[in-house]
Design an enzyme around this catalytic site. Structure first.
Site, PDB file in Angstrom:
ATOM      1  N   TYR A  94       0.151  -7.748  -1.624  1.00  0.00           N
ATOM      2  CA  TYR A  94      -0.926  -7.023  -0.959  1.00  0.00           C
ATOM      3  C   TYR A  94      -2.243  -7.596  -1.481  1.00  0.00           C
ATOM      4  O   TYR A  94      -2.753  -7.191  -2.517  1.00  0.00           O
ATOM      5  CB  TYR A  94      -0.837  -5.514  -1.229  1.00  0.00           C
ATOM      6  CG  TYR A  94      -2.026  -4.753  -0.708  1.00  0.00           C
ATOM      7  CD1 TYR A  94      -2.432  -4.894   0.622  1.00  0.00           C
ATOM      8  CD2 TYR A  94      -2.770  -3.913  -1.525  1.00  0.00           C
ATOM      9  CE1 TYR A  94      -3.528  -4.219   1.106  1.00  0.00           C
ATOM     10  CE2 TYR A  94      -3.873  -3.226  -1.049  1.00  0.00           C
ATOM     11  CZ  TYR A  94      -4.242  -3.391   0.270  1.00  0.00           C
ATOM     12  OH  TYR A  94      -5.340  -2.718   0.756  1.00  0.00           O
ATOM     13  N   GLU A 126       0.838  -1.219   0.000  1.00  0.00           N
ATOM     14  CA  GLU A 126       0.000   0.000   0.000  1.00  0.00           C
ATOM     15  C   GLU A 126       0.863   1.256   0.000  1.00  0.00           C
ATOM     16  O   GLU A 126       0.669   2.155   0.816  1.00  0.00           O
ATOM     17  CB  GLU A 126      -0.955  -0.001   1.207  1.00  0.00           C
ATOM     18  CG  GLU A 126      -2.219  -0.799   0.935  1.00  0.00           C
ATOM     19  CD  GLU A 126      -3.374  -0.404   1.855  1.00  0.00           C
ATOM     20  OE1 GLU A 126      -4.197   0.407   1.437  1.00  0.00           O
ATOM     21  OE2 GLU A 126      -3.445  -0.918   2.981  1.00  0.00           O
ATOM     22  N   ASP A 130      -1.706   1.524  10.124  1.00  0.00           N
ATOM     23  CA  ASP A 130      -2.599   0.610  10.851  1.00  0.00           C
ATOM     24  C   ASP A 130      -2.043  -0.818  10.873  1.00  0.00           C
ATOM     25  O   ASP A 130      -2.649  -1.698  11.488  1.00  0.00           O
ATOM     26  CB  ASP A 130      -4.035   0.670  10.313  1.00  0.00           C
ATOM     27  CG  ASP A 130      -4.113   0.591   8.791  1.00  0.00           C
ATOM     28  OD1 ASP A 130      -3.052   0.599   8.128  1.00  0.00           O
ATOM     29  OD2 ASP A 130      -5.233   0.524   8.269  1.00  0.00           O
ATOM     30  N   HIS A 131      -0.905  -1.019  10.221  1.00  0.00           N
ATOM     31  CA  HIS A 131      -0.209  -2.306  10.282  1.00  0.00           C
ATOM     32  C   HIS A 131       1.115  -2.152  11.021  1.00  0.00           C
ATOM     33  O   HIS A 131       1.702  -1.064  11.030  1.00  0.00           O
ATOM     34  CB  HIS A 131       0.109  -2.818   8.874  1.00  0.00           C
ATOM     35  CG  HIS A 131      -1.091  -3.182   8.068  1.00  0.00           C
ATOM     36  ND1 HIS A 131      -1.435  -4.485   7.788  1.00  0.00           N
ATOM     37  CD2 HIS A 131      -2.034  -2.411   7.467  1.00  0.00           C
ATOM     38  CE1 HIS A 131      -2.529  -4.501   7.042  1.00  0.00           C
ATOM     39  NE2 HIS A 131      -2.916  -3.262   6.836  1.00  0.00           N
ATOM     40  N   ASP A 168       0.652  -8.469   3.191  1.00  0.00           N
ATOM     41  CA  ASP A 168      -0.648  -8.292   3.824  1.00  0.00           C
ATOM     42  C   ASP A 168      -1.640  -9.169   3.078  1.00  0.00           C
ATOM     43  O   ASP A 168      -1.927  -8.918   1.905  1.00  0.00           O
ATOM     44  CB  ASP A 168      -1.047  -6.813   3.740  1.00  0.00           C
ATOM     45  CG  ASP A 168      -2.463  -6.550   4.226  1.00  0.00           C
ATOM     46  OD1 ASP A 168      -3.109  -7.494   4.715  1.00  0.00           O
ATOM     47  OD2 ASP A 168      -2.918  -5.406   4.120  1.00  0.00           O
TER      48      ASP A 168
END
EC number: 3.1.11.2
Lengths: 250, 250
Positions: B98, B34, B241-242, B139
Site C-alpha cells: 500500500y 488499508e 473506492d477500489h 495499491d
DNA sequence: GGAATAGGAG
DNA sequence: CTCCTATTCC
C-alpha cells in the site's frame, strides 16, 4: 385507532425496525422518541402514507408523531431539549414524550428530571381541562413499581427506580391518567427497555419504562395494549434498546 | 494459482464485499490493503480456509495476505507505517503493497512518497536476487500513463499523475518487473479506483492505480489479469473506492 | 453496547 | 463521500 410508541434510539439507524413495526401493526399513529436528528434530516419520504410532525434535535432527544390522518400540532412545553410533541386528532390529544434519563440521585440531571416531571404534570393538568380525551405515550425513564423491573433488589436505587422518581411519575398519573398496561394486566411482568450491555437484551433483563397513559375520560375506549417484542427477539441486525408499545383505542 | 489484490478501505466495513469476491473468484491468495486495524482486530475467523498474515495498524494503512497454503512471511521494509508484507509460497515471493498517497507536489507527503518508492525499489531489486519468482501486488497510488486515468487533462498534475511519481513507479519496474495488465492489454482503458466524491464512482471516472507487477522470470507463467468490477457496479451497499484485481498464474 | 458527533484522512 | 478515532449520552 391504533397508536404505537417506540423509542428508536436514532431514527436513521432504525428504518428497518420501523418498517417491520409498520408491516406488523399498521398503526394509525406512530410516536417516536430519541430520533436524534434535526427536523430537516427526518426521513419524511419513508413515511409515505403518514403526515409527520417533528420536534427534532441534533444528536440527542427529538420526538415525532406520524399520523395517517392530519392533525393539529400542539406545543406541550417550552423546552430547550426536544422532548415533547402534542397532536390533536378529532377530539383526542396525543402527547408524545421522551422524559429525561436523570442519572443517579444527587446529580444535577436527577434534579432536572424531577423538575421536568413537575412542569410536565402541571401542563398536562392544564391540557386535560382543554381536551376531553388525552393519551400520553412515550419513554418515561422510570419503572413505576418493583414488578416493572427484572431484578428489584439489584436495581434498587438506580436510574428509574428511585422513590423520588416513582413519586414524580405517580404525581403525573394523579392528575387524571391511568397506566393502561397495568390497569389491564395487573400482575403481568413485561419490559419495554433492556440495557445493551452485559447481554441483558438477550436475557430479557429489562424494565418497563415506556408507557401509554390514558385520561380517565378515554379509558372506556381502550381495548388493549401490548409490547411488540418480535423485532428485538428476532435479533434484528441492530435493534433499538426499547421495544414498541401498541395501544388499541375504539 | 489465483492471486487477488483489493484495497478494502477498512476491512471491518468491507466483509460483505470480501465475501462476494471470495465467492466469485475463490482466490488462492488474497492481498488486502488499508485494512485500518491492528493485528488483534483482524477478522481471522472470517477467513476460515486461509492462513492469515497481517501487518496491521490502527486507523490508517495496514496490509494482510490470506493464503490457502501456508507460507513464510517476509519483512519487506523496516517501516513506521504498515504498508508492506511479503509471503513466500513455494518458489514464489508475493509482496503486498500500500504505497503512500503523497498529496500534491511540494508537500512533505509528496517528498515522502518519492523517498518511499526509492527505498522500496531498492529493496525489491535485492529480493529479486534472492527469490527466483516475485509478484508485487497492491495499491501504488500512481497512474502510470495518461490512458490509466479517465480525464488526463483534468487530472494533469494531481495526486497520482505527477511526472515525478510516474518516474518513481517506472524506476520500480525497471528493476525487473512487468505491469501485467498493460502487457496483456496494451490499449485497454480500465480503472481500479474511483473518487467517492462528485459521483465519480458511478460515472466510471477513475484511475488505474492498483497493479500486479510480475518479475520477468515469472511472466511466462502469467495467464491473465482482470479487474473485478461487479462488486462496485452492483452498487453494493457501501463499496470500497477500489476494485479488486485478480491475476491467474500457472 | 450502540448511535450520534467532531475531526482527520483518503 | 466514507472510513476511522475520540467523545458524549443513554
Amino acid at each position: 385507532m391504533k397508536v404505537a410508541t417506540f423509542n428508536v434510539n436514532g431514527i436513521r439507524a432504525r428504518l428497518d425496525s420501523i418498517s417491520e413495526l409498520m408491516q406488523m401493526e399498521a398503526p394509525d399513529v406512530l410516536c417516536l422518541q430519541e430520533i436524534k436528528c434535526e427536523n430537516d434530516l427526518f426521513p419524511y419520504d419513508f413515511f409515505k402514507d403518514y403526515q409527520c410532525y417533528v420536534n427534532g434535535q441534533k444528536a440527542y432527544n427529538g420526538v415525532s408523531i406520524c399520523s395517517r390522518k392530519e392533525g393539529v400540532p400542539v406545543v406541550v412545553l417550552e423546552e430547550v431539549e426536544s422532548r415533547t410533541l402534542g397532536l390533536v386528532l378529532g377530539d383526542t390529544l396525543i402527547v408524545n414524550v421522551y422524559a429525561p434519563h436523570g442519572d443517579l440521585r444527587g446529580s444535577p440531571r436527577f434534579f432536572q428530571k424531577i423538575q421536568w416531571y413537575k412542569a410536565f404534570s402541571k401542563r398536562m393538568e392544564e391540557l386535560l381541562r382543554r381536551y376531553p380525551k388525552v393519551l400520553i405515550v412515550g419513554d418515561f425513564n422510570i419503572a413505576l413499581k418493583d414488578n416493572d423491573v427484572w431484578d428489584p433488589i439489584l436495581l434498587k436505587d438506580t436510574v428509574g427506580t428511585f422513590p423520588e422518581e416513582r413519586e414524580a411519575l405517580k404525581a403525573l398519573l394523579s392528575v387524571g391518567f391511568v397506566d393502561v398496561f397495568r390497569a389491564i394486566y395487573p400482575e403481568k411482568v413485561q419490559f419495554t427497555w433492556w440495557d445493551y450491555r452485559q447481554g441483558r437484551m438477550w436475557k430479557n433483563q429489562g424494565m418497563r419504562i415506556d408507557y401509554v397513559f390514558s385520561s380517565e375520560t378515554l379509558m372506556p375506549s381502550i381495548e388493549d395494549v401490548y409490547v411488540v417484542e418480535e423485532i428485538r427477539k428476532r435479533r434484528n441486525p441492530k435493534p433499538s434498546d426499547h421495544a414498541p408499545v401498541v395501544c388499541v383505542v375504539k
